[in-house]
Design a protein around this motif. Structure first.
Motif, mmCIF file in Angstrom:
data_model
loop_
_atom_site.group_PDB
_atom_site.id
_atom_site.type_symbol
_atom_site.label_atom_id
_atom_site.label_comp_id
_atom_site.label_asym_id
_atom_site.label_seq_id
_atom_site.Cartn_x
_atom_site.Cartn_y
_atom_site.Cartn_z
ATOM 1 N N ALA A 190 47.021 35.021 41.605
ATOM 2 C CA ALA A 190 47.647 34.159 42.612
ATOM 3 C C ALA A 190 46.624 33.711 43.641
ATOM 4 O O ALA A 190 46.620 32.542 44.065
ATOM 5 C CB ALA A 190 48.793 34.910 43.288
ATOM 6 N N ASN A 191 45.736 34.621 44.059
ATOM 7 C CA ASN A 191 44.688 34.243 45.003
ATOM 8 C C ASN A 191 43.706 33.259 44.369
ATOM 9 O O ASN A 191 43.235 32.319 45.020
ATOM 10 C CB ASN A 191 43.940 35.491 45.478
ATOM 11 N N VAL A 192 43.381 33.468 43.087
ATOM 12 C CA VAL A 192 42.465 32.555 42.400
ATOM 13 C C VAL A 192 43.050 31.145 42.365
ATOM 14 O O VAL A 192 42.367 30.147 42.675
ATOM 15 C CB VAL A 192 42.172 33.057 40.966
ATOM 16 N N ARG A 193 44.322 31.055 41.985
ATOM 17 C CA ARG A 193 44.945 29.741 41.868
ATOM 18 C C ARG A 193 45.066 29.049 43.221
ATOM 19 O O ARG A 193 44.863 27.834 43.331
ATOM 20 C CB ARG A 193 46.326 29.880 41.216
ATOM 21 N N GLU A 194 45.375 29.809 44.251
ATOM 22 C CA GLU A 194 45.653 29.181 45.547
ATOM 23 C C GLU A 194 44.401 28.894 46.350
ATOM 24 O O GLU A 194 44.363 27.938 47.128
ATOM 25 C CB GLU A 194 46.600 30.082 46.350
ATOM 26 N N HIS A 195 43.340 29.699 46.185
ATOM 27 C CA HIS A 195 42.197 29.598 47.103
ATOM 28 C C HIS A 195 40.861 29.287 46.424
ATOM 29 O O HIS A 195 39.976 28.735 47.065
ATOM 30 C CB HIS A 195 42.030 30.908 47.891
ATOM 31 N N ALA A 196 40.686 29.678 45.157
ATOM 32 C CA ALA A 196 39.334 29.649 44.600
ATOM 33 C C ALA A 196 38.919 28.301 44.040
ATOM 34 O O ALA A 196 37.725 28.048 43.851
ATOM 35 C CB ALA A 196 39.205 30.711 43.501
ATOM 36 N N ALA A 197 39.896 27.421 43.695
ATOM 37 C CA ALA A 197 39.577 26.140 43.041
ATOM 38 C C ALA A 197 38.758 26.385 41.784
ATOM 39 O O ALA A 197 37.771 25.691 41.508
ATOM 40 C CB ALA A 197 38.840 25.226 44.007
ATOM 41 N N ALA A 198 39.150 27.381 40.991
ATOM 42 C CA ALA A 198 38.405 27.771 39.796
ATOM 43 C C ALA A 198 38.945 27.044 38.579
ATOM 44 O O ALA A 198 40.108 26.615 38.523
ATOM 45 C CB ALA A 198 38.506 29.276 39.588
ATOM 46 N N ASN A 199 38.073 26.914 37.576
ATOM 47 C CA ASN A 199 38.475 26.332 36.294
ATOM 48 C C ASN A 199 38.886 27.408 35.296
ATOM 49 O O ASN A 199 39.754 27.177 34.453
ATOM 50 C CB ASN A 199 37.329 25.505 35.710
ATOM 51 N N THR A 200 38.230 28.549 35.353
ATOM 52 C CA THR A 200 38.547 29.646 34.434
ATOM 53 C C THR A 200 38.611 30.960 35.206
ATOM 54 O O THR A 200 37.955 31.135 36.234
ATOM 55 C CB THR A 200 37.480 29.775 33.315
ATOM 56 N N ALA A 201 39.404 31.851 34.667
ATOM 57 C CA ALA A 201 39.491 33.220 35.186
ATOM 58 C C ALA A 201 39.591 34.158 34.001
ATOM 59 O O ALA A 201 40.229 33.830 32.985
ATOM 60 C CB ALA A 201 40.695 33.389 36.101
ATOM 61 N N THR A 202 38.964 35.300 34.118
ATOM 62 C CA THR A 202 38.943 36.268 33.024
ATOM 63 C C THR A 202 39.490 37.605 33.498
ATOM 64 O O THR A 202 39.028 38.152 34.509
ATOM 65 C CB THR A 202 37.516 36.460 32.482
ATOM 66 N N ILE A 203 40.473 38.100 32.758
ATOM 67 C CA ILE A 203 41.024 39.436 33.024
ATOM 68 C C ILE A 203 40.394 40.388 32.016
ATOM 69 O O ILE A 203 40.499 40.178 30.801
ATOM 70 C CB ILE A 203 42.554 39.458 32.887
#
Length: 435
Positions: free
Chosen positions: A330-343
């Motif tokens: 949720a923080n990545v989507r709202e604040h990071a302006a990222a294209n990819t995220a890895t869990i």
């Protein structure tokens, strides 16, 4: 003298706490009951023995009917006493005065009734305040000495000294016992009040802990879902005229998020178990479902796992890991302006580690925070004091979850280099139950 109102209050406390152990006050009550029975029995034995002695020695005399009548009256008055209670009231004072006056008249006619005074000592000490009771005991003792001297016919030293000694011993024992009982009752009252305060404190702390836990659950479910829906619908609104296909795709994604959020809310109301875990799916499947759900045109979420736990993970650990992943994304989507995220889920022998990495804008973590401390640090996307809006509940919720499980949180980030959130939960000991 005992206050029956206080006794009733303490009895009510014990009735309200059925698991409480018997306390010293019950022993006090039993001891006083036993002593009262002994004194009442002794009084009637002494009264009967004195009357029998008088009739055997004196036989029919002009004063014999008076002695018998006064003996019967004294017995009747003494029997009436328990019905008046132990508290000092006007009726009780009148009764005590009548008993003493009847006994004094009886001793005047027949000195052999003098030893009936010993039970009367106890009655006076229980009924009157300390000073008045001592005065009454002194008066009764003086009458006993006078009666015994009349029987002896001369100044017998034993008659002069024995009754005062007996009266002094009886008074000292009774007063000492009463004081000890009063101190014990005061201590019991203090313990009862302390127990009430502790119980109220524990209830209040439990309510606060539960409130905090519910806040985390709501943040990780309903709040995050609503935030995603808002962003998708805003994007759809912007693209509705220029790119209707993409706009409709955003709307469908928002509807899917809303459907999942509804399932989360229902499960949340039912037993607060994450919907992805409620069907019996494992943690890996739940994280895969989360990654698929969070993936859209703007953000691609991948899942990578390493190793497998030696034993099934506790439900509390699985729930915490899933919620931490939700909060981090949720923080990545709202604040990071990222294209990819890895869990990345790593299962070791003694701990389980969750890493959430993104290629977003990154930030400079707060230098006051030390990575790896128990419960974690501050400074993830959207929560740093340096250039980010400190308004979310995500990171505090993650820290609180890890603190309950004895885990650690590490944040690594730099401007333009993305962010890595790493949460480690030990598996060497069973996690504590939620409060």
């Amino acid at each position: 003298m005992r206050d029956t109102t206080d006794d009733a209050a303490r009895d009510a406390v014990r009735d309200a706490e059925p698991n409480a152990e018997p306390n010293g006050e019950d022993a006090d009550r039993d001891a006083f009951t036993t002593l009262t029975v002994v004194m009442h029995t002794a009084f009637f034995v002494l009264l009967g023995a004195s009357l029998a002695r008088y009739l055997a020695r004196h036989g029919p005399e002009p004063r014999t009917p008076w002695v018998i009548a006064l003996s019967v009256l004294l017995a009747a008055l003494y029997v009436l006493g328990p019905a008046l209670g132990a508290r000092l009231t006007a009726r009780r004072m009148i009764w005590l005065g009548a008993v003493v006056a009847t006994w004094a008249a009886l001793v005047t006619l027949a000195p052999s009734f003098a030893w009936c005074a010993v039970p009367l000592f106890y009655t006076g000490l229980r009924t009157l305040p300390p000073r008045a009771a001592v005065t009454l005991v002194a008066l009764l003792t003086a009458l006993v000495v006078a009666a015994q001297l009349k029987l002896a016919g001369w100044a017998d030293p034993n008659v002069l000294l024995a009754p005062p000694a007996v009266a002094a011993i009886a008074t000292a024992v009774f007063v000492t016992t009463e004081r000890q009982s009063a101190r014990r009752r005061a201590l019991i009252d203090d313990l009862v009040r302390t127990r009430r305060v502790l119980a109220a404190t524990e209830r209040r702390e439990g309510m606060l802990a539960e409130r905090e836990r519910l806040a985390r659950e709501i943040h990780d479910t309903v709040a995050q879902g609503l935030s995603s829906q808002r962003m998708l619908l805003q994007a759809a609104d912007r693209l509705w005229e220029t790119d209707p296909d993409t706009a409709r795709s955003h709307v469908r994604t928002a509807a899917s998020v809303a459907e999942h959020n509804l399932a989360e809310a229902r499960r949340f109301v039912h037993d607060l178990t994450p919907a992805d875990l409620a069907s019996g799916a494992g943690l890996r499947d739940a994280l895969a479902a989360l990654a698929a759900r969070e993936t859209d045109a703007a953000l691609t979420v991948r899942l990578h796992t390493e190793g497998a736990p030696a034993a099934p993970l506790p439900a509390l650990v699985e729930s915490a890991v899933l919620r931490i992943a939700q909060g981090a994304l949720a923080n990545v989507r709202e604040h990071a302006a990222a294209n990819t995220a890895t869990i990345t889920l790593t299962c070791l022998d003694d701990q389980i580690v969750l890493d959430v990495a993104d290629d977003g804008r990154g930030f400079t973590p707060d230098p006051l925070d030390t990575p790896g401390t128990p419960g974690g640090t501050s400074g993830t996307s959207g929560t740093s004091r340096h250039g980010r809006d400190i308004r979310g509940h995500g990171l505090p919720a993650i820290r609180a979850r890890l603190r309950q499980l004895g885990g650690t949180l590490t944040i690594e980030s730099a401007p333009g280099e993305g962010t890595v959130l790493s949460a480690a939960i030990p598996l060497t000991s069973p996690p504590p139950e939620p409060q």
